[in-house]
Write a protein that holds these residues in place. Structure first.
Motif, short mmCIF file in Angstrom:
data_model
loop_
_atom_site.label_atom_id
_atom_site.label_comp_id
_atom_site.label_asym_id
_atom_site.label_seq_id
_atom_site.Cartn_x
_atom_site.Cartn_y
_atom_site.Cartn_z
N LYS A 29 33.45 64.62 -7.60
CA LYS A 29 34.83 64.91 -7.19
C LYS A 29 35.55 63.60 -6.91
N TRP A 30 36.87 63.68 -6.85
CA TRP A 30 37.69 62.52 -6.54
C TRP A 30 38.06 62.54 -5.06
N VAL A 31 37.92 61.39 -4.41
CA VAL A 31 38.29 61.25 -3.00
C VAL A 31 39.44 60.25 -2.92
N PHE A 32 40.51 60.64 -2.24
CA PHE A 32 41.70 59.80 -2.13
C PHE A 32 41.86 59.33 -0.69
N LYS A 33 42.29 58.07 -0.53
CA LYS A 33 42.45 57.51 0.81
C LYS A 33 43.53 56.44 0.78
N ASN A 34 44.35 56.42 1.81
CA ASN A 34 45.35 55.37 1.98
C ASN A 34 44.77 54.26 2.84
N LYS A 35 44.72 53.04 2.29
CA LYS A 35 44.21 51.90 3.04
C LYS A 35 45.36 51.24 3.78
N GLN A 36 45.20 51.09 5.09
CA GLN A 36 46.26 50.52 5.91
C GLN A 36 45.97 49.08 6.29
N GLY A 37 47.04 48.31 6.47
CA GLY A 37 46.92 46.94 6.93
C GLY A 37 46.85 46.88 8.44
N ASP A 39 49.13 46.13 10.42
CA ASP A 39 50.36 46.64 11.02
C ASP A 39 50.51 48.15 10.86
N GLY A 40 49.50 48.79 10.29
CA GLY A 40 49.55 50.24 10.13
C GLY A 40 50.25 50.71 8.87
N MET A 41 50.79 49.79 8.09
CA MET A 41 51.46 50.15 6.85
C MET A 41 50.45 50.34 5.73
N VAL A 42 50.74 51.27 4.83
CA VAL A 42 49.86 51.53 3.70
C VAL A 42 49.96 50.36 2.73
N VAL A 43 48.83 49.72 2.44
CA VAL A 43 48.83 48.56 1.54
C VAL A 43 48.21 48.92 0.18
N ARG A 44 47.47 50.01 0.13
CA ARG A 44 46.84 50.37 -1.13
C ARG A 44 46.42 51.83 -1.11
#
Length: 246
Positions: A29-37, A39-44
């Motif tokens: 299966k595919w797992v999706f995740k937002n990587k945060q910096g 400062d809490g902002m999504v960087v990737r």
């Protein structure tokens, strides 16, 4: 998704084969995740193709799963020791760490959803290396990294199996492992840099930025006053005695 599958091709993770008799391939299966910096902002936006390890059968798909993990107290002691000695700290994590170890068992997985082969839709992938999601993945990665460190001259701790020491003359290099995160510090800058180069040649490494900041360039002051617990208790008692609304 294409980047993830291209990474599999570069690392020779699997081979597309005809399913053997009585083959029970493990789903993916595919797992999706937002990587945060910091400062809490999504960087990737990260995505990973993982095996559905909950379908594995002990004794068939895997034998052992235990892998040592550094305790938080051990990391704190290491950081305190490094600070007291003025050692240079480096933090790194191995990119796609689990893909660095060949798998010992014969394991088959289904083709990733949405990326089935048009020519061979009924075929399955035979794993050559450990895939994320497999129960034996952390153990396999630890064995791979341990083997590399021991061959490089490190000595494993007799109590803490995630602590490795390297003595070079009168200098010492210390490495602490927390799954795919690695902290290294040493008494001699050249020794630390040499280890960093070794790791970069052996694995794909991501470097953490926190330990690389320079005082006076990236920051001036770090101290922030924090109220003591006793002060808060006194404030609450005083407010209660005066009927103040908090």
């Amino acid at each position: 998704m294409h980047e993830e599958l291209e990474n599999f091709e570069r690392n020779h993770v699997w081979d597309l084969v005809k399913p053997p008799p009585n083959c029970r391939p493990i789903g993916t299966k595919w797992v999706f995740k937002n990587k945060q910096g910091d400062d809490g902002m999504v960087v990737r936006n990260k995505m990973r193709s993982v095996a559905q390890g909950f379908c594995q059968k002990e004794g068939i798909d895997y034998e052992e799963t235990f892998a040592p993990v550094a305790r938080l107290e051990a990391i704190r002691i290491l950081l305190a020791f490094a600070a007291s000695k003025g050692f240079k700290l480096q933090q790194m994590d191995a990119k796609s760490a689990f893909l660095n170890r060949f798998i010992e068992e014969e394991v088959y997985v289904r083709q990733p959803p949405g990326f089935e082969s048009a020519r061979f839709p009924d075929r399955v992938y035979k794993l050559r290396k450990v895939l994320y999601g497999l129960k034996q993945a952390p153990r396999a990665w630890y064995a791979r990294l341990k083997s590399f460190l021991l061959k490089s001259g490190f000595v494993m701790g007799s109590v803490d199996k995630t602590l490795f020491l390297l003595s070079h003359g009168g200098d010492t290099l210390i490495v602490q492992i927390y799954v795919d995160d690695i902290i290294s510090d040493g008494s001699f800058h050249a020794l630390v840099s040499s280890f960093a180069e070794q790791m970069s040649r052996e694995f794909e490494i991501n470097w953490a930025q926190g330990f690389c900041q320079k005082e006076g360039i990236d920051y001036e002051e770090t101290f922030v006053p924090v109220a003591r617990l006793e002060a808060i208790k006194i404030l609450l008692a005083f407010a209660a005695s005066k009927g103040f609304k908090l």
